[in-house]
Scaffold this motif. Sequence first.
Motif, PDB file in Angstrom:
ATOM      1  N   VAL A  92       0.922  -1.221  -0.111  1.00  0.00           N
ATOM      2  CA  VAL A  92      -0.042   0.058   0.123  1.00  0.00           C
ATOM      3  C   VAL A  92       0.874   1.253   0.075  1.00  0.00           C
ATOM      4  N   LEU A  93       0.714   2.368  -0.771  1.00  0.00           N
ATOM      5  CA  LEU A  93       1.366   3.394  -0.990  1.00  0.00           C
ATOM      6  C   LEU A  93       0.818   4.892  -0.723  1.00  0.00           C
ATOM      7  N   THR A  94       1.487   5.643   0.021  1.00  0.00           N
ATOM      8  CA  THR A  94       1.165   6.913   0.068  1.00  0.00           C
ATOM      9  C   THR A  94       2.448   7.647  -0.322  1.00  0.00           C
ATOM     10  N   THR A  95       2.179   8.592  -1.484  1.00  0.00           N
ATOM     11  CA  THR A  95       3.136   9.135  -2.291  1.00  0.00           C
ATOM     12  C   THR A  95       3.039  10.781  -2.148  1.00  0.00           C
ATOM     13  N   PHE A  96       4.245  11.301  -2.655  1.00  0.00           N
ATOM     14  CA  PHE A  96       4.315  12.616  -2.733  1.00  0.00           C
ATOM     15  C   PHE A  96       3.570  13.212  -4.010  1.00  0.00           C
ATOM     16  N   THR A  97       2.885  12.381  -4.694  1.00  0.00           N
ATOM     17  CA  THR A  97       2.079  12.591  -5.811  1.00  0.00           C
ATOM     18  C   THR A  97       0.751  12.637  -5.698  1.00  0.00           C
ATOM     19  N   GLY A  98       0.161  12.533  -4.466  1.00  0.00           N
ATOM     20  CA  GLY A  98      -1.302  12.660  -4.378  1.00  0.00           C
ATOM     21  C   GLY A  98      -1.965  11.512  -4.311  1.00  0.00           C
ATOM     22  N   LEU A  99      -1.251   9.997  -3.932  1.00  0.00           N
ATOM     23  CA  LEU A  99      -1.994   8.989  -3.733  1.00  0.00           C
ATOM     24  C   LEU A  99      -1.733   8.681  -2.273  1.00  0.00           C
ATOM     25  N   TYR A 100      -3.053   8.383  -1.805  1.00  0.00           N
ATOM     26  CA  TYR A 100      -3.087   8.264  -0.360  1.00  0.00           C
ATOM     27  C   TYR A 100      -3.509   6.849  -0.059  1.00  0.00           C
ATOM     28  N   ARG A 101      -2.800   5.941   0.672  1.00  0.00           N
ATOM     29  CA  ARG A 101      -3.245   4.433   1.188  1.00  0.00           C
ATOM     30  C   ARG A 101      -3.520   3.833   0.027  1.00  0.00           C
ATOM     31  N   CYS A 102      -2.990   3.801  -1.385  1.00  0.00           N
ATOM     32  CA  CYS A 102      -3.287   3.419  -2.570  1.00  0.00           C
ATOM     33  C   CYS A 102      -2.887   1.796  -2.512  1.00  0.00           C
ATOM     34  N   ARG A 103      -4.006   0.940  -2.987  1.00  0.00           N
ATOM     35  CA  ARG A 103      -3.497  -0.582  -2.910  1.00  0.00           C
ATOM     36  C   ARG A 103      -2.860  -0.703  -4.156  1.00  0.00           C
ATOM     37  N   LEU A 104      -1.511  -1.281  -4.079  1.00  0.00           N
ATOM     38  CA  LEU A 104      -0.760  -1.452  -5.487  1.00  0.00           C
ATOM     39  C   LEU A 104      -1.170  -2.658  -6.152  1.00  0.00           C
ATOM     40  N   GLY A 105      -1.657  -3.681  -5.469  1.00  0.00           N
ATOM     41  CA  GLY A 105      -2.200  -4.796  -6.069  1.00  0.00           C
ATOM     42  C   GLY A 105      -0.942  -6.006  -6.258  1.00  0.00           C
ATOM     43  N   ASP A 106       0.161  -5.702  -5.846  1.00  0.00           N
ATOM     44  CA  ASP A 106       1.456  -6.598  -5.883  1.00  0.00           C
ATOM     45  C   ASP A 106       1.445  -7.302  -4.438  1.00  0.00           C
ATOM     46  N   VAL A 107       1.433  -8.710  -4.540  1.00  0.00           N
ATOM     47  CA  VAL A 107       1.831  -9.701  -3.621  1.00  0.00           C
ATOM     48  C   VAL A 107       3.431  -9.642  -3.312  1.00  0.00           C
ATOM     49  N   VAL A 108       3.905  -9.600  -2.114  1.00  0.00           N
ATOM     50  CA  VAL A 108       5.318  -9.480  -1.872  1.00  0.00           C
ATOM     51  C   VAL A 108       5.382 -10.479  -0.589  1.00  0.00           C
ATOM     52  N   GLU A 109       6.580 -10.982  -0.502  1.00  0.00           N
ATOM     53  CA  GLU A 109       7.052 -11.860   0.868  1.00  0.00           C
ATOM     54  C   GLU A 109       8.443 -11.127   1.286  1.00  0.00           C
ATOM     55  N   VAL A 110       8.131 -10.990   2.699  1.00  0.00           N
ATOM     56  CA  VAL A 110       9.449 -10.337   3.430  1.00  0.00           C
ATOM     57  C   VAL A 110      10.460 -11.464   3.503  1.00  0.00           C
ATOM     58  N   ALA A 111      11.505 -11.515   2.916  1.00  0.00           N
ATOM     59  CA  ALA A 111      12.729 -12.488   2.880  1.00  0.00           C
ATOM     60  C   ALA A 111      13.749 -12.309   3.950  1.00  0.00           C
ATOM     61  N   GLY A 112      13.849 -11.136   4.383  1.00  0.00           N
ATOM     62  CA  GLY A 112      14.903 -10.695   5.515  1.00  0.00           C
ATOM     63  C   GLY A 112      14.793  -9.212   5.745  1.00  0.00           C
ATOM     64  N   PHE A 113      15.933  -8.724   6.050  1.00  0.00           N
ATOM     65  CA  PHE A 113      15.990  -7.207   6.289  1.00  0.00           C
ATOM     66  C   PHE A 113      17.317  -6.861   6.023  1.00  0.00           C
ATOM     67  N   HIS A 114      17.440  -5.413   5.429  1.00  0.00           N
ATOM     68  CA  HIS A 114      18.546  -5.039   5.048  1.00  0.00           C
ATOM     69  C   HIS A 114      18.921  -3.812   6.374  1.00  0.00           C
ATOM     70  N   LYS A 115      19.809  -3.997   7.249  1.00  0.00           N
ATOM     71  CA  LYS A 115      19.605  -3.049   8.452  1.00  0.00           C
ATOM     72  C   LYS A 115      18.141  -3.191   8.938  1.00  0.00           C
ATOM     73  N   GLY A 116      17.416  -2.190   8.769  1.00  0.00           N
ATOM     74  CA  GLY A 116      16.060  -2.051   9.281  1.00  0.00           C
ATOM     75  C   GLY A 116      15.046  -2.068   8.497  1.00  0.00           C
ATOM     76  N   THR A 117      15.316  -2.034   6.967  1.00  0.00           N
ATOM     77  CA  THR A 117      14.406  -2.119   5.983  1.00  0.00           C
ATOM     78  C   THR A 117      14.151  -3.381   5.528  1.00  0.00           C
TER      79      THR A 117
END
Length: 596
Positions: free
Chosen positions: A413-438
Amino acid sequence: MEPLVSYYNNGNGDSVCDIISWFEVVSQNAGHVQTQLLCQILKQNYGVEYLKKWLGNYNILEMEPCALESLFSSVVPLASHADFDPYIQRIADGETAPLLTQQPITHLSLSSGTTEGRQKFVPFTRHSAQTTLQIFTLAAAYRSRVYPTREGGRILEFIYSSNRFKTKGGLTVGTATTHYYASEEFKIKQHKTKSFTCSPEEVISGGDYKQSTYCHLLLGLFFSDQVEFITSAFVYSMVQAFSSFEELWREICNDIRDGTLGSRIKSPKMRKAVLEIISPNSNLASKLEAACQELEEVDWFGLIPKLWPKAKYVYSIMTGSMQPYLKKLRHYANGLPLVSADYGSTESWIGVDVDPSLPPEDVTFAVVPTFSYFEFIPLHRHEKGFSSGGDDFLEDKPIPLSQVKVGQEYEVVLTTFTGLYRCRLGDVVEVAGFHKGTPKLNFVCRRKLILTVNIDKNTEKDLQLVVERGSEILNKAKGELVDFTSYADVSNQPGHYVIYWEIKGKVEDKVLGACCTEMDKCFADHGYVVSRKTNSIGPLELCVLERGTFKKILDSFIANGAALSQFKTPRCTNNHVLLKILNTCTTKKFRSTAYT
């Protein structure tokens, strides 16, 4: 823009160490950075019409970032593109009141329309171009650690702009890539990464992808001893270009020998720009001709390192619907590293590939927490046999980036500088791990791209696995799968799956029949297996297409305003225009004998 958003506006240096150090810091503090970023987006756009409905009674300018984040997620609802379409249309028609952003929107990006069959308008601002420059530079820094390239070298880039047009209200409309290639940031990128594209702007923006592809190949070969790597937005464009080269090489060699351009290049601007660059080179032409004759004997195996011996790697988006093209690209690359490009959408860039040495099948993307505010909807697979509705997931409430867990699947879900607020992207992702804290994300599939007739639910990934199994039989018979798509046909009962194949080589009907049956047997979804056994889903149908069918589909999308740079073959479709092309071009049909 505030320093939080842009590395370059921080006044930092341009070195690899500088930008990687910057990313390490923001990654380590990703949760805090995200909270601050959301606060910045909302305060920057205080008072816009879209947000007034939910935030109008709150003095958000005086709120602390954590309190504002909590308020935002509790009162502003999740949205889809359909919720923003009326506002964007009013902006396109010339309304100047602050509807989505306080800053005026002067450009709109067109999504490709290859996913849902309908192109969408998405606001494009200077921030969009700056984040594109930033992710390209950050990704180049990580690549240079593994695959150092020579400063001042060239890039063979198969990139394409589409034509731009004006809306009723005077806004410029084009693809996001078209806007970027026309921006100052694109010129800056070449200087910051110290690599220069082979083709001039007149080739990139030529408007005819066939003429542009010819010139990309010609110039790439003219500078063949300077090319450090080869790239395209999507790997499809690159495979398409090399496939065309198999037919065009003699003509290209003649043009290099004589320093001329044949009659197929009709654009005056393109001709003038290319002819100002090339000059007669009979030695190079003879060398290329000899190499191509050798390559023809081995079905063009190793084309890339043979023709561009100094190229260090091949770089493109290779995940999701692009994975089926990897086999052909590896054939051309003969061991040259394939590096997956970064993860983004027309709406926003999302993640960078921080480990370029990984093969595309294993790549993950570290979320860049300064690009947009990211939320994640936890998704859970339905229990076997209990799937219902148009989707294969149950949802929990959205959570911020700082709360995601390894191994869990989410919708972005995205909230952007270009005027989209809590917009569902429709992409399914899996969290594979972390790079530092992201989080590092593995792209799984598009949520809506699902084959379903009854209680069955098969995703794009399921389809790709099935097609791979069927094509193994095809390969043993010396056939080659060029491309594919699918359709759930419910026009008659029982409904059934239709898979369309374009193939290369002569293959006996009994082999194609076996491919069809093998694919039918390989769908492992419990709902599909049960439905096939009870005949509530009919036998799978394989439709074999005439050669060139997927080029006709490409031409159709480009005629509708898409650019080759953003084209993705839809893996599952109900688009009537596309289905008409597919059915018109079908030469043979086979039905599965599984479950009989």
